[in-house]
Each structure stands twice: as structure tokens, then as C-alpha cells.
Scaffold this motif. Sequence first.
Motif, PDB file in Angstrom:
ATOM      1  N   TYR A  75      -2.532   3.097  -3.354  1.00 37.09           N
ATOM      2  CA  TYR A  75      -3.482   3.967  -2.649  1.00 37.09           C
ATOM      3  C   TYR A  75      -4.453   3.146  -1.806  1.00 37.09           C
ATOM      4  N   ALA A  76      -4.867   2.001  -2.343  1.00 38.95           N
ATOM      5  CA  ALA A  76      -5.804   1.153  -1.579  1.00 38.95           C
ATOM      6  C   ALA A  76      -5.127   0.651  -0.305  1.00 38.95           C
ATOM      7  N   LEU A  77      -3.868   0.249  -0.432  1.00 34.74           N
ATOM      8  CA  LEU A  77      -3.149  -0.229   0.755  1.00 34.74           C
ATOM      9  C   LEU A  77      -2.973   0.900   1.769  1.00 34.74           C
ATOM     10  N   ALA A  78      -2.572   2.078   1.274  1.00 36.55           N
ATOM     11  CA  ALA A  78      -2.373   3.215   2.187  1.00 36.55           C
ATOM     12  C   ALA A  78      -3.686   3.547   2.906  1.00 36.55           C
ATOM     13  N   GLY A  79      -4.794   3.496   2.163  1.00 43.67           N
ATOM     14  CA  GLY A  79      -6.102   3.768   2.765  1.00 43.67           C
ATOM     15  C   GLY A  79      -6.450   2.752   3.835  1.00 43.67           C
ATOM     16  N   LYS A  80      -6.064   1.510   3.596  1.00 47.68           N
ATOM     17  CA  LYS A  80      -6.361   0.458   4.579  1.00 47.68           C
ATOM     18  C   LYS A  80      -5.493   0.633   5.834  1.00 47.68           C
ATOM     19  N   VAL A  81      -4.234   0.941   5.624  1.00 48.15           N
ATOM     20  CA  VAL A  81      -3.325   1.140   6.764  1.00 48.15           C
ATOM     21  C   VAL A  81      -3.816   2.288   7.646  1.00 48.15           C
ATOM     22  N   GLU A  82      -4.235   3.343   6.986  1.00 49.24           N
ATOM     23  CA  GLU A  82      -4.707   4.541   7.691  1.00 49.24           C
ATOM     24  C   GLU A  82      -5.874   4.232   8.639  1.00 49.24           C
ATOM     25  N   LEU A  83      -6.636   3.201   8.298  1.00 51.39           N
ATOM     26  CA  LEU A  83      -7.819   2.852   9.090  1.00 51.39           C
ATOM     27  C   LEU A  83      -7.538   1.811  10.171  1.00 51.39           C
ATOM     28  N   ARG A  84      -6.327   1.297  10.203  1.00 49.03           N
ATOM     29  CA  ARG A  84      -6.015   0.342  11.282  1.00 49.03           C
ATOM     30  C   ARG A  84      -6.188   1.090  12.606  1.00 49.03           C
ATOM     31  N   PRO A  85      -6.899   0.516  13.557  1.00 43.42           N
ATOM     32  CA  PRO A  85      -7.284   1.304  14.741  1.00 43.42           C
ATOM     33  C   PRO A  85      -6.118   2.016  15.436  1.00 43.42           C
ATOM     34  N   ARG A  86      -5.006   1.323  15.645  1.00 38.06           N
ATOM     35  CA  ARG A  86      -3.898   1.997  16.354  1.00 38.06           C
ATOM     36  C   ARG A  86      -3.242   3.064  15.489  1.00 38.06           C
ATOM     37  N   ILE A  87      -3.212   2.850  14.191  1.00 34.92           N
ATOM     38  CA  ILE A  87      -2.633   3.860  13.289  1.00 34.92           C
ATOM     39  C   ILE A  87      -3.561   5.079  13.233  1.00 34.92           C
ATOM     40  N   ALA A  88      -4.865   4.838  13.125  1.00 36.53           N
ATOM     41  CA  ALA A  88      -5.819   5.957  13.094  1.00 36.53           C
ATOM     42  C   ALA A  88      -5.694   6.781  14.373  1.00 36.53           C
ATOM     43  N   ALA A  89      -5.573   6.107  15.513  1.00 32.03           N
ATOM     44  CA  ALA A  89      -5.441   6.815  16.797  1.00 32.03           C
ATOM     45  C   ALA A  89      -4.125   7.595  16.825  1.00 32.03           C
ATOM     46  N   TYR A  90      -3.073   6.978  16.327  1.00 36.05           N
ATOM     47  CA  TYR A  90      -1.766   7.650  16.302  1.00 36.05           C
ATOM     48  C   TYR A  90      -1.801   8.893  15.402  1.00 36.05           C
ATOM     49  N   LEU A  91      -2.368   8.742  14.210  1.00 36.54           N
ATOM     50  CA  LEU A  91      -2.394   9.868  13.262  1.00 36.54           C
ATOM     51  C   LEU A  91      -3.188  11.050  13.821  1.00 36.54           C
ATOM     52  N   ALA A  92      -4.163  10.743  14.656  1.00 35.98           N
ATOM     53  CA  ALA A  92      -4.995  11.815  15.231  1.00 35.98           C
ATOM     54  C   ALA A  92      -4.381  12.386  16.511  1.00 35.98           C
ATOM     55  N   SER A  93      -3.279  11.809  16.953  1.00 33.95           N
ATOM     56  CA  SER A  93      -2.681  12.217  18.230  1.00 33.95           C
ATOM     57  C   SER A  93      -1.546  13.224  18.018  1.00 33.95           C
ATOM     58  N   PRO A  94      -1.147  13.922  19.082  1.00 27.32           N
ATOM     59  CA  PRO A  94      -0.003  14.837  18.943  1.00 27.32           C
ATOM     60  C   PRO A  94       1.329  14.108  18.761  1.00 27.32           C
ATOM     61  N   ARG A  95       1.325  12.803  18.941  1.00 29.30           N
ATOM     62  CA  ARG A  95       2.572  12.046  18.707  1.00 29.30           C
ATOM     63  C   ARG A  95       2.946  12.071  17.229  1.00 29.30           C
ATOM     64  N   ARG A  96       1.964  12.146  16.346  1.00 29.33           N
ATOM     65  CA  ARG A  96       2.230  12.239  14.908  1.00 29.33           C
ATOM     66  C   ARG A  96       2.557  13.700  14.595  1.00 29.33           C
ATOM     67  N   LEU A  97       3.808  13.950  14.323  1.00 28.41           N
ATOM     68  CA  LEU A  97       4.226  15.310  13.970  1.00 28.41           C
ATOM     69  C   LEU A  97       3.732  15.622  12.567  1.00 28.41           C
ATOM     70  N   PRO A  98       3.404  16.887  12.290  1.00 28.37           N
ATOM     71  CA  PRO A  98       3.030  17.202  10.909  1.00 28.37           C
ATOM     72  C   PRO A  98       4.256  17.150   9.994  1.00 28.37           C
ATOM     73  N   PHE A  99       4.032  16.907   8.707  1.00 30.05           N
ATOM     74  CA  PHE A  99       5.122  17.061   7.745  1.00 30.05           C
ATOM     75  C   PHE A  99       5.594  18.501   7.817  1.00 30.05           C
ATOM     76  N   ASN A 100       6.874  18.712   7.566  1.00 27.54           N
ATOM     77  CA  ASN A 100       7.375  20.088   7.546  1.00 27.54           C
ATOM     78  C   ASN A 100       8.639  20.175   6.676  1.00 27.54           C
ATOM     79  N   GLU A 101       9.157  21.402   6.560  1.00 29.10           N
ATOM     80  CA  GLU A 101      10.293  21.613   5.649  1.00 29.10           C
ATOM     81  C   GLU A 101      11.657  21.419   6.325  1.00 29.10           C
ATOM     82  N   GLN A 102      11.650  20.643   7.407  1.00 32.35           N
ATOM     83  CA  GLN A 102      12.935  20.191   7.969  1.00 32.35           C
ATOM     84  C   GLN A 102      13.074  18.676   7.801  1.00 32.35           C
ATOM     85  N   GLY A 103      12.008  18.053   7.361  1.00 26.03           N
ATOM     86  CA  GLY A 103      11.970  16.591   7.339  1.00 26.03           C
ATOM     87  C   GLY A 103      12.470  15.998   6.038  1.00 26.03           C
ATOM     88  N   LEU A 104      12.082  14.749   5.826  1.00 27.09           N
ATOM     89  CA  LEU A 104      12.511  14.017   4.626  1.00 27.09           C
ATOM     90  C   LEU A 104      11.641  14.424   3.429  1.00 27.09           C
TER      91      LEU A 104
END
Length: 245
Positions: A206-235
Motif C-alpha cells: 500500500y505504501a508503494l502504491a501510494g507513492k506511485v500514485e503521487l508521481r507527478p506524471r502518474i498523478a496527471a495521467y490518473l486525473a486525465s481522460p486517458r485513464r479509463l475507469p475500471f469496468n466490467e469488461q476489463g481484467l
Amino acid sequence: MARDKYDLFYWPGIQGRGEFVRLALEDAGADYRDVARLSKAEGGGMEAMFALMKAPGLAPFAPPFLRHGKLVVAQTANILQYVAPRVGLVPAAERARVHAHQLQLTIADFAAEVHDVHHPIASSLYYEDQKIEAHRKARHFREERIPKYLGYFERLLAGNAGKGRVGHALGKFSYVDLSLFQVMAGLGYMFPRTMQRTRRKYAHLYALAGKVELRPRIAAYLASPRRLPFNEQGLFRHYPELDAQ
Ligand SMILES: N[C@@H](CCC(=O)N[C@@H](CS)C(=O)NCC(=O)O)C(=O)O
């Protein structure tokens, strides 16, 4: 010198296995196109993906695959092994690269098991047609396989963590850490009840995941429309009846 250009080919409506590659390209700030999500006019769409899969010679068996110049590389772990040294997401030493690939292949094994929770009989059948088997499979997955895989990665991270320092899969940051973030995010979506009881057990993950989430480019990506939401067609799919009660 112009930056290298990459074309990612993956199913356009889901995170799926393509997300492990997207996260790497995003974190690296790579110049890439998500081809199947582009319009036909832009040279994209599913047709462009299928065309490469039907090309003569060594065509990919399944998405995701990545095109770099004339080279087309398939298999998620193989794609990451290819692209990571080019974009600075793995240490240069051979030992680190071999271990990164080893860990990524273990994540690929886990991904296959995640898929088989909701599709234990056949990928060609709907979940609704294999619900009874999925229910049985999910219990074993939650009670045996999650602890085995996450326990393995937790021990690895714990061994690499220092005082007040988050542990990384290879000791130093690499693409494997991005994939571990995705595993934790995916499981949190798939099994919220099961996972909310594991905060202490997998504290390093969890600590690692929290750190990754805050990496500037990852944070920007997660907040962007490029990051698709999880859904029931995915993995990683959320079917409440498959979670712990
Ligand atoms: N081992 C491959 C698995 C690829 C795979 O299963 N791709 C899925 C989408 S995530 C697919 O389209 N499979 C089609 C099929 O298996 O028939 C990898 O890690 O990339």
C-alpha cells in the motif's frame, strides 16, 4: 534529436493488460499514441489493431502490443522489458533487468488468475453463464491466491524498505513498481471488502502504491481522460457477489 515515437495497440474501452504498458509510457513521459482509441481519420481504431494481428510473418497473438519503428512487440512483460531501458524505467545492470522481467512475468501469471476468477470456464462465455463456477473460484482466489501473490511481493518490498523509506521491487524505482500499483488498484476495485481488511498485512504494498500514485506524471495521467475507469469488461471486475461477505 527527435524523441522516439511509440504506438500502443490495445482494446480501446478497458484498462486490462494494456494498462501496465500505459502506466510505463505515461510515467516516462513517452511520445506515444493509443492507436485503437484514435479515429480512423487519425490512422487509428480497432481496424488498425486487427490489421497488424493479421499481418504476414510474426504477428502478435493478442493485444497489448507496441510498435516502435518497424518492430512490433507483444506480450505485456516482453513489451515492458523492451521499452523500459529505452525510457529509463529499469536500472541498466543485467541483474536488475532480469529480475524486473522475472517479477513482471509473475504479475502476468497473477493477471491470468485474476481473469479466470470471472471467466473460470471459457473466455468466450459471458460471466453470467459461468457464475456458479466463478463464485467457487473467487473464494479460492481470495483466500489462497491473493495472500500467496501479495505475500510474496510484500516480503520483497519489506526487504528493500529502509527506515521511513518505501520499499521498491528492485530496491530502486522501476516499471515493476508501476505494475504493482496497478495490481493494488485493480484488486481494490474488484474486491473492496476483501482488500479493506488487508491494510496492515500488505502495508509495504500500500505504501508503494501510494507513492506511485503521487508521481507527478502518474498523478496527471490518473486525473486525465486517458485513464479509463475500471469496468466490467476489463481484467479487474467488480461483481459484489464474488467478494467476501
Ligand atoms: N500473456 C499475454 C496475454 C494477452 C491477452 O490475454 N490479451 C487479452 C486482452 S487483455 C486478449 O485480447 N486475448 C485474446 C485471446 O486470448 O483470445 C500478455 O500478458 O500480454
